[in-house]
Design a protein around this motif. Structure first.
Motif, PDB file in Angstrom:
ATOM      1  N   LYS A   1      -3.250  -0.139  -8.427  1.00 61.68           N
ATOM      2  CA  LYS A   1      -4.190  -0.720  -7.461  1.00 61.68           C
ATOM      3  C   LYS A   1      -4.542  -2.162  -7.813  1.00 61.68           C
ATOM      4  CE  LYS A   1      -8.156   1.189  -6.530  1.00 61.68           C
ATOM      5  NZ  LYS A   1      -9.191   2.250  -6.695  1.00 61.68           N
TER       6      LYS A   1
ATOM      7  N   GLU B   1      -5.983  -7.787 -13.881  1.00 61.82           N
ATOM      8  CA  GLU B   1      -6.871  -8.043 -12.747  1.00 61.82           C
ATOM      9  C   GLU B   1      -7.275  -9.520 -12.684  1.00 61.82           C
ATOM     10  OE1 GLU B   1      -8.938  -5.007 -11.349  1.00 61.82           O
ATOM     11  OE2 GLU B   1      -9.675  -6.248  -9.730  1.00 61.82           O
TER      12      GLU B   1
ATOM     13  N   GLU C   1      -2.464   5.375 -10.455  1.00 59.75           N
ATOM     14  CA  GLU C   1      -3.002   4.733  -9.260  1.00 59.75           C
ATOM     15  C   GLU C   1      -3.935   3.592  -9.641  1.00 59.75           C
ATOM     16  OE1 GLU C   1      -4.913   7.410  -6.568  1.00 59.75           O
ATOM     17  OE2 GLU C   1      -5.677   5.760  -5.336  1.00 59.75           O
ATOM     18  N   GLU C   2      -4.781   3.844 -10.633  1.00 66.21           N
ATOM     19  CA  GLU C   2      -5.734   2.813 -11.085  1.00 66.21           C
ATOM     20  C   GLU C   2      -4.993   1.555 -11.523  1.00 66.21           C
ATOM     21  OE1 GLU C   2      -9.420   1.874 -10.856  1.00 66.21           O
ATOM     22  OE2 GLU C   2      -8.811   3.973 -10.591  1.00 66.21           O
TER      23      GLU C   2
ATOM     24  N   PRO D   1      -7.916  -7.336  -2.532  1.00 67.80           N
ATOM     25  CA  PRO D   1      -9.045  -6.475  -2.172  1.00 67.80           C
ATOM     26  C   PRO D   1      -8.893  -5.748  -0.842  1.00 67.80           C
ATOM     27  CG  PRO D   1      -9.833  -8.519  -3.087  1.00 67.80           C
ATOM     28  CD  PRO D   1      -8.353  -8.653  -2.973  1.00 67.80           C
TER      29      PRO D   1
ATOM     30  N   VAL E   1       0.841  -1.200   0.000  1.00 68.34           N
ATOM     31  CA  VAL E   1       0.000   0.000   0.000  1.00 68.34           C
ATOM     32  C   VAL E   1       0.876   1.250   0.000  1.00 68.34           C
ATOM     33  CG1 VAL E   1      -1.696   1.312   1.311  1.00 68.34           C
ATOM     34  CG2 VAL E   1      -1.930  -1.164   1.122  1.00 68.34           C
TER      35      VAL E   1
ATOM     36  N   GLU F   1      -7.858   3.116   0.031  1.00 63.50           N
ATOM     37  CA  GLU F   1      -8.928   4.110  -0.068  1.00 63.50           C
ATOM     38  C   GLU F   1      -9.081   4.847   1.267  1.00 63.50           C
ATOM     39  OE1 GLU F   1     -10.398   4.992  -2.712  1.00 63.50           O
ATOM     40  OE2 GLU F   1      -9.497   3.431  -3.955  1.00 63.50           O
TER      41      GLU F   1
ATOM     42  N   GLN G   1      -6.358  -4.781   0.797  1.00 60.53           N
ATOM     43  CA  GLN G   1      -5.379  -3.695   0.766  1.00 60.53           C
ATOM     44  C   GLN G   1      -5.904  -2.522  -0.055  1.00 60.53           C
ATOM     45  OE1 GLN G   1      -1.497  -5.086  -0.377  1.00 60.53           O
ATOM     46  NE2 GLN G   1      -1.125  -5.941   1.648  1.00 60.53           N
ATOM     47  N   ARG G   2      -6.708  -2.806  -1.077  1.00 60.52           N
ATOM     48  CA  ARG G   2      -7.327  -1.723  -1.838  1.00 60.52           C
ATOM     49  C   ARG G   2      -8.187  -0.863  -0.923  1.00 60.52           C
ATOM     50  NH1 ARG G   2      -9.225  -4.506  -7.546  1.00 60.52           N
ATOM     51  NH2 ARG G   2      -7.400  -5.838  -7.674  1.00 60.52           N
ATOM     52  N   LYS G   3      -8.959  -1.584  -0.092  1.00 60.88           N
ATOM     53  CA  LYS G   3      -9.810  -0.865   0.850  1.00 60.88           C
ATOM     54  C   LYS G   3      -8.950   0.028   1.760  1.00 60.88           C
ATOM     55  CE  LYS G   3     -13.218  -3.773   1.407  1.00 60.88           C
ATOM     56  NZ  LYS G   3     -13.819  -4.954   2.030  1.00 60.88           N
TER      57      LYS G   3
ATOM     58  N   LEU H   1      -2.961  -4.922  -5.889  1.00 62.86           N
ATOM     59  CA  LEU H   1      -3.282  -5.145  -4.479  1.00 62.86           C
ATOM     60  C   LEU H   1      -4.438  -6.132  -4.324  1.00 62.86           C
ATOM     61  CD1 LEU H   1      -3.214  -1.451  -3.175  1.00 62.86           C
ATOM     62  CD2 LEU H   1      -1.343  -3.090  -3.286  1.00 62.86           C
TER      63      LEU H   1
END
Lengths: 267, 267, 267, 267, 267
Positions: free
Chosen positions: D245, E134, D241-242, D250, D78, D257, D252-254, D248
């Motif tokens: 991301k 993804e 960033e997209e 899920p 992250v 954010e 870690q994505r959270k 990562l």
């Protein structure tokens, strides 16, 4: 000479022999592990089945294989990078043709041939294609030497098992004399011991060492190809060094830096 | 004829028979290894399961497979390189059409077809595509012969084990008569012995020999394709030789050089 | 109908039953191999674990799987080549649209769809992409049927072993009655026998047959794609035949030649 | 520090020691599992065979390997994404050269080198090629450390078996004294126990942990390469960033954010 | 909820418990299979070695893994095709922007993100690249959950064996009391039984179910990518349907046709 191979093999041998002598009968007990029919069925059978299963010219590679395991040595990657960089510098200063003489003094046939191709003005694509095919086929040939040992490691325990089954059947058919049960079974098990020994102390580890040697050799040649193509493309010697350094493990990169600064300090 | 296959197989057979006769009962002991129900359940069961698991046309390849193992021979790669180079020279001197006659006298169907395609003026891309597909499918077909032997090597010990389990259950159900325990168990184990023998002395090594033969044949055809495409591209015979020499292992390269200088000396 | 599957399976069954009856108790001995708890733990456990480990819709494919093994048949590759060549000739003479009617009468859905795509004037790239995806997914789906049998072949011996361990523990806990040792152990071993039988006589060989059938079917469809694309490209029927013949094994090529000359002779 | 490794290893050790002490002899029974010749033949033999089978420089990696298993830590993916995005923003605002200073303060040598290459204005293709080769060779080197443990996991049970076979033969040759049968066999089995312990409690799980660490490290560097190339291409920081991301998982994505909105909230 | 998983697991459990109770001691015999030290060494040891061999964050995925196996469900591929086709129609009629609202109401995050990317006017190449990465990383993450179960399936029997070896050594060292031989050996074998049970009834089949779920999910997302890219390219909805139908197994294609004609009939 590969000292580690010698030491490793001796350690195994001594420990197994020590284990044999650690029984209640001492050294005499170790002697009782020698049983001619068992040696014949396991060792001879393994060789026989290799003759059957492996093309003759590969079977005859056995001496080469053992020589490589015990007398092979790791290539000097750091020195190689230095050589390639010095070639790159010379080629920049004096042109590609200036490399002809240096190339003819190289020990390594592959590198000599690579540089000769470049000096001859062969098309870069063709140089790469020829050298890649050569590396691929070398990998293939060495892989077949490893396969010889792998087949040995596969067949030896199988023949040990075969011998044990034969011994068990013989023992069970003569069960009326209970006093012979122990020794009979001991002999039956000995072939399994031989098979396991041949596979795990000789064939398997030597095959692994061989594969590691091949890996180093291939990496070394890939470095050569990368370097020769960069030289042909007339790249900056600093870029060539950067590109080739990638092939070295960290500790060798450090050594390269040290030797460079040492030689600079000596200037 | 593949002498190594004959010798290897004989050595294994003699050593196993010798091991059987080395028991307390001598040669009579070896005879007691022959047990018809055990032969049926192991050998017959293996064949039955092969019939079930392998398409019929492949199952019928058994004679071909054994013939290849015992009577196949290594292709003459050095001679092949010489032939290709001489074709390259002729094509340069007299044009591609001049190869038509030579091609029609070739023994090898694949090479004949390759050159015919070139003589017919087929597009190089298409030539390569057709020949590569052909090599791929040949590899596939030969691989299936090997798979036949591999399946045999997998099923024979399984049926040996099945027979041993059957024998053990029978023996254990009649344990009240202890004197029959030994022989009963001996018979039970014999099927395991048969299964191991079929797998490790017949199916596995022969499968390996077959795979090695296929590898040589494929390498040989890849050499042909490389050569034919070079000839079609009108490359210099010296370059063609350089390109094809890569396919030879070192000792054959040396032989090629020797024969070349010998033929020059004879000129 | 796949006669080889029937014969092979029957041979295995008869030989195993014969082996069971060859003990000292004769046919009665064979009956003693039937033990309901053992059947339940091995057979039932294997089915249970398949339900747990395999998606339901695939588990329900069992009948399809067995039908394919016993009633599947090899595709007629020679006839297929002839059909494709005749289509190529028609398309050359009368245009691609003329194939529409012939296509609608084809049994094989894949070929019908392929030709329909071509007749519809779909872009060749797209035709190839759609058909390749279709083949890939078919291979995938069939591969999962094979996986069903492979999982069965993996779990059955595991459950046999589990049953044997349960049986052994029970037997060992009641060792004070030595007379029950034999039968107790016999029962314990029977589950191993069941597991081995399910794996080696049913699941493994049937999985192999299935994989072979899939391989043939895929090869067949690759031939169709190659042919359809050649037809769309308007290639010479002779070239089409040459390209497709490559897919046939040598003996079928011969048959194709014979039928061709026969039909010419009949003209 | 990798706490899970410490806890896991301790749990295994305590449970095995507890199992040893749970016999009728209590803790004294656990002591009887220590047998010097058995330790020598299993442990020493395994080390000997590793010396024989593995190049010396890789064998000497043992301390590194154990340090990584017990003291390695998961990379902060992250934080890495945040760093890359902030670099992208800075590069957009102030130009690529502005990254030089930031880069020189980075701990990670690979990232530092990557950004230096970009700052030096190296061609994007070349940047990608150099970094990909570096990742590939890193994967290779780490893979060889895992191989060291895998070889250990393979050879330890083999040497355990070898020791057991030696012990069995010794025991069977002295069967006339039945009272020694039990202890003799116990000693014979102890080497198998050692071999199984070395393989399953030490070598195998540590090899797996190492492979997982390598996987994380490689993923981390692939993220860096993706990011560096996007920065070099001057892409919008939001797109960067997209793109990153995606690397990562899920949860870690959270976290990313959350931290983003937290830092915004703090503004 | 995955009913098949529940039924399958229950069947296995009942049959194994039934087998335990089918011994001479009845249900009391089943109770004797519960032995605390054995449970600790096998179950605890397996967990310990997983902690050692698997990164902590993956180890903590255990609850997720079991939830997926018992409560996961097959994705509705037919409905998905219909959704994609209706999107394609809408996009054709009203433009890509019209999809924004529909997308925001989708449950599936991946599809929502895919369509958002298209609506945002992202370059098709980039859309494909982001989505493919993804999918690849999702496959990777799920693959690691499966690996967790596979490691469990590998370590449990190893610990069972370790426990059995410990038990055997203890039993053999106390052989002077023959009456304890049976129960001692029974206890020794119980850990092997536990290990086999954990591996073959829990870890292995659940791992397989998980892999199958992952396969379905990946296929589903590949369908989405294919569809989204077709929509972005503005392809004819009929072609889109044709392209996506390829992803369905035959029986689902039939269902799709039926629902289509049903909805048409209802119009």
């Amino acid at each position: 000479m590969d000292l580690a191979s010698f030491i490793g093999f001796s350690v195994c041998l001594i420990l197994v022999l020590g284990g044999m002598s650690s029984g209640p009968n001492g050294v005499a007990g170790a002697l009782s592990f020698w049983d001619v029919p068992s040696v014949l069925i396991t060792g001879g059978g393994t060789l026989g089945v290799l003759l059957l299963g492996v093309p003759l010219e590969r079977f005859l590679k056995f001496p080469t294989v053992f020589r490589k395991v015990f007398f092979g040595s790791s290539p000097d990657m750091v020195g190689l990078v230095q050589t390639m960089v010095s070639f790159a510098e010379k080629a920049r200063r004096e042109g590609l043709l200036a490399l002809e003489e240096d190339a003819s003094q190289l020990d390594d046939e592959f590198l000599r041939k690579s540089i000769q191709l470049v000096v001859d003005g062969t098309d870069p694509e063709l140089v790469k294609a020829i050298l890649d095919t050569e590396i691929g086929l070398l990998e293939d040939r060495h892989g077949q030497n490893k396969k010889l040992l792998d087949t040995m490691a596969e067949m030896a325990p199988a023949f040990g098992m075969l011998g044990t089954l034969v011994g068990l059947v013989q023992m069970l058919q003569n069960l009326n004399d209970p006093s012979s049960l122990g020794p009979g079974m001991a002999v039956a098990i000995i072939t399994s011991f031989y098979g396991s020994f041949i596979a795990n102390v000789i064939a398997l580890p030597m095959g692994k060492k061989l594969a590691a040697r091949t890996g180093q050799e291939v990496l070394c040649r890939e470095l050569m190809v990368e370097g020769v193509l960069s030289i042909q493309a007339g790249e900056n010697p600093r870029i060539v060094e950067e590109k080739l350094k990638v092939f070295l493990p960290p500790f060798q990169r450090k050594r390269l830096e040290e030797e460079k600064s040492a030689s600079k300090g000596g200037e």
